[in-house]
Design an enzyme around this catalytic site. Structure first.
Site, PDB file in Angstrom:
ATOM      1  CG  ASP A  11      -1.784   1.234   1.254  1.00 43.67           C
ATOM      2  OD1 ASP A  11      -2.530   1.618   0.270  1.00 43.67           O
ATOM      3  OD2 ASP A  11      -1.862   2.048   2.494  1.00 43.67           O
ATOM      4  CB  SER A  12       0.185   4.701  -0.372  1.00 48.26           C
ATOM      5  OG  SER A  12      -0.932   5.020   0.428  1.00 48.26           O
ATOM      6  CE1 TYR A  43       2.298   4.902  -3.565  1.00 49.84           C
ATOM      7  CE2 TYR A  43       1.047   3.338  -4.239  1.00 49.84           C
ATOM      8  CZ  TYR A  43       2.285   3.744  -3.779  1.00 49.84           C
ATOM      9  OH  TYR A  43       3.181   2.742  -3.595  1.00 49.84           O
ATOM     10  N   GLY A  44      -2.827   9.025  -3.782  1.00 52.86           N
ATOM     11  CA  GLY A  44      -4.219   9.940  -4.380  1.00 52.86           C
ATOM     12  C   GLY A  44      -3.582  11.031  -4.768  1.00 52.86           C
ATOM     13  CB  CYS A  74      -3.358   0.461  -2.502  1.00 53.79           C
ATOM     14  SG  CYS A  74      -3.352   2.229  -2.720  1.00 53.79           S
ATOM     15  CG  ASN A  75      -9.757   0.629  -2.428  1.00 50.34           C
ATOM     16  OD1 ASN A  75     -10.727   0.109  -2.947  1.00 50.34           O
ATOM     17  ND2 ASN A  75      -9.430   0.481  -1.149  1.00 50.34           N
ATOM     18  CB  THR A  76      -5.140   4.828  -4.923  1.00 53.51           C
ATOM     19  OG1 THR A  76      -5.842   5.517  -4.027  1.00 53.51           O
ATOM     20  CG2 THR A  76      -4.724   6.042  -5.876  1.00 53.51           C
ATOM     21  CD  GLU A 152       0.547   6.261   5.914  1.00 53.81           C
ATOM     22  OE1 GLU A 152       1.809   6.191   5.983  1.00 53.81           O
ATOM     23  OE2 GLU A 152      -0.369   5.596   5.602  1.00 53.81           O
ATOM     24  CB  CYS A 184      -9.396   4.658   0.940  1.00 56.37           C
ATOM     25  SG  CYS A 184      -7.872   5.280   1.513  1.00 56.37           S
ATOM     26  CB  THR A 185      -6.730  -0.251   2.240  1.00 54.41           C
ATOM     27  OG1 THR A 185      -5.654   0.552   1.908  1.00 54.41           O
ATOM     28  CG2 THR A 185      -7.291  -1.070   1.250  1.00 54.41           C
ATOM     29  CG  HIS A 186      -4.716   4.796   4.480  1.00 54.42           C
ATOM     30  ND1 HIS A 186      -4.258   4.442   3.438  1.00 54.42           N
ATOM     31  CD2 HIS A 186      -3.680   5.329   5.298  1.00 54.42           C
ATOM     32  CE1 HIS A 186      -2.924   4.637   3.347  1.00 54.42           C
ATOM     33  NE2 HIS A 186      -2.746   5.257   4.375  1.00 54.42           N
TER      34      HIS A 186
HETATM   35  N1  DGL Z   1      -4.751   3.150   1.062  1.00 57.87           N
HETATM   36  C1  DGL Z   1      -4.782   3.524  -0.265  1.00 57.87           C
HETATM   37  C2  DGL Z   1      -6.269   3.491  -1.079  1.00 57.87           C
HETATM   38  O1  DGL Z   1      -6.730   2.323  -0.612  1.00 57.87           O
HETATM   39  C3  DGL Z   1      -4.686   5.228   0.057  1.00 57.87           C
HETATM   40  C4  DGL Z   1      -4.314   5.814  -1.021  1.00 57.87           C
HETATM   41  C5  DGL Z   1      -3.431   7.045  -0.876  1.00 57.87           C
HETATM   42  O2  DGL Z   1      -2.388   6.800  -0.526  1.00 57.87           O
HETATM   43  O3  DGL Z   1      -3.889   8.176  -1.279  1.00 57.87           O
HETATM   44  O4  DGL Z   1      -6.824   4.050  -1.748  1.00 57.87           O
END
Ligand code: DGL
Length: 263
Positions: A11-12, A43-44, A74-76, A152, A184-186
């Site tokens: 993930d990011s 990542y967004g 990570c969805n992104t 984060e 989003c996984t966060h």
């Molecule tokens: N956990 C990432 C997701 O699921 C976060 C994306 C990001 O870092 O912006 O999209």
């Protein structure tokens, strides 16, 4: 890492731990290596090209070190890069997408809300998801800039985080959503706060457990499933380990073995 191979998860940042915990629960025998690309989060905010590049570098590292499967937690990164990764590597790559499908099946009000990053919501992959299921309910999407950074930095219950979340959840409630998809996984780490803001009539959906189930199915189909013993879990970050370790430890709820990885 291990003769029998391990599962690489990335993930990011720390968000993918919400997926990792579901994998650990369902597949305790598997060895897991988690990469938090903390130096490049969120990542967004990156361009699609950069997200593809980061995802490719991480996947290459995992494959070269003996991964038998990769989970894009990570969805992104999924939205932008998973098709590209699948053209490069033939090992099982399990990815994640917002739980729009279950949400449109469960809604009684006919309106579903989606919280996700701007990059996910702007992606053709998300548009395709809506095209598949969006005619069964009204789907209202809410980008959440600034939320990933808070998680984060370990700030998941301050008054400021609550205020930010309230601003993101309010339009969904005003639209009549009775399902809120954590795209989003966060965001599962803010689940309690989101449920509190949304109230008991709203169901909050996350995707980690479904990803773990799909991973088990893929491993089993490929004869790769490990069922005996207890696997090891290791963590790598591209960020400052002194900053990342405490957040990781709090979210993972046990001591973590954290190394660094720069590329
Ligand atoms: N956990 C990432 C997701 O699921 C976060 C994306 C990001 O870092 O912006 O999209």
């Amino acid at each position: 890492m291990h003769g029998e191979g391990f599962i690489g998860v990335f993930d990011s940042g720390v968000g993918g731990l919400s997926v990792l915990r579901a994998i650990r629960e369902l597949l305790p025998a598997e060895h897991l290596l988690y990469i938090a690309d903390s130096a490049h989060a969120p990542y967004g905010d990156l361009t699609a090209e950069r997200i593809r590049d980061r995802s490719e570098r991480i996947t290459r590292h995992l494959v070269e070190h003996g991964a038998k499967a990769v989970v894009v937690a990570c969805n992104t990164a999924t939205a932008i890069a998973v098709e590209h990764l699948r053209t490069l590597y033939s090992l099982p790559i399990v990815a994640i997408e917002p739980a729009v499908k279950p949400a449109v099946h469960r809604t009684a009000s006919g309106t579903v809300g989606v919280l996700a990053t701007s990059a996910t919501l702007a992606s053709p992959r998300y548009a395709a998801l809506l095209a598949r299921y969006g005619d069964r309910a009204r789907v209202v999407a809410q980008p959440c800039p600034g939320l990933v950074e808070r998680i984060e930095h370990g700030d998941w219950d301050s008054a400021d985080t609550r205020r930010l979340l309230q601003a993101y959840v309010a339009p969904l409630l005003a639209a009549g959503a009775d399902q809120i998809v954590l795209g989003c996984t966060h965001y599962p780490f803010l689940r309690g706060l989101i449920e509190d803001i949304a109230g008991p009539a709203v169901e909050v959906l996350e995707t980690g457990p479904a990803v773990a189930t799909e991973l088990r199915r893929r491993l089993s189909a490929g004869g790769l499933l490990l069922e005996q013993g207890r696997g090891e879990v290791r963590f790598l970050t591209s960020g400052d380990p002194d900053r990342v370790a405490p957040v990781l430890t709090r979210l993972w709820c046990e001591e973590v073995m954290l190394g660094t990885w720069f590329e």
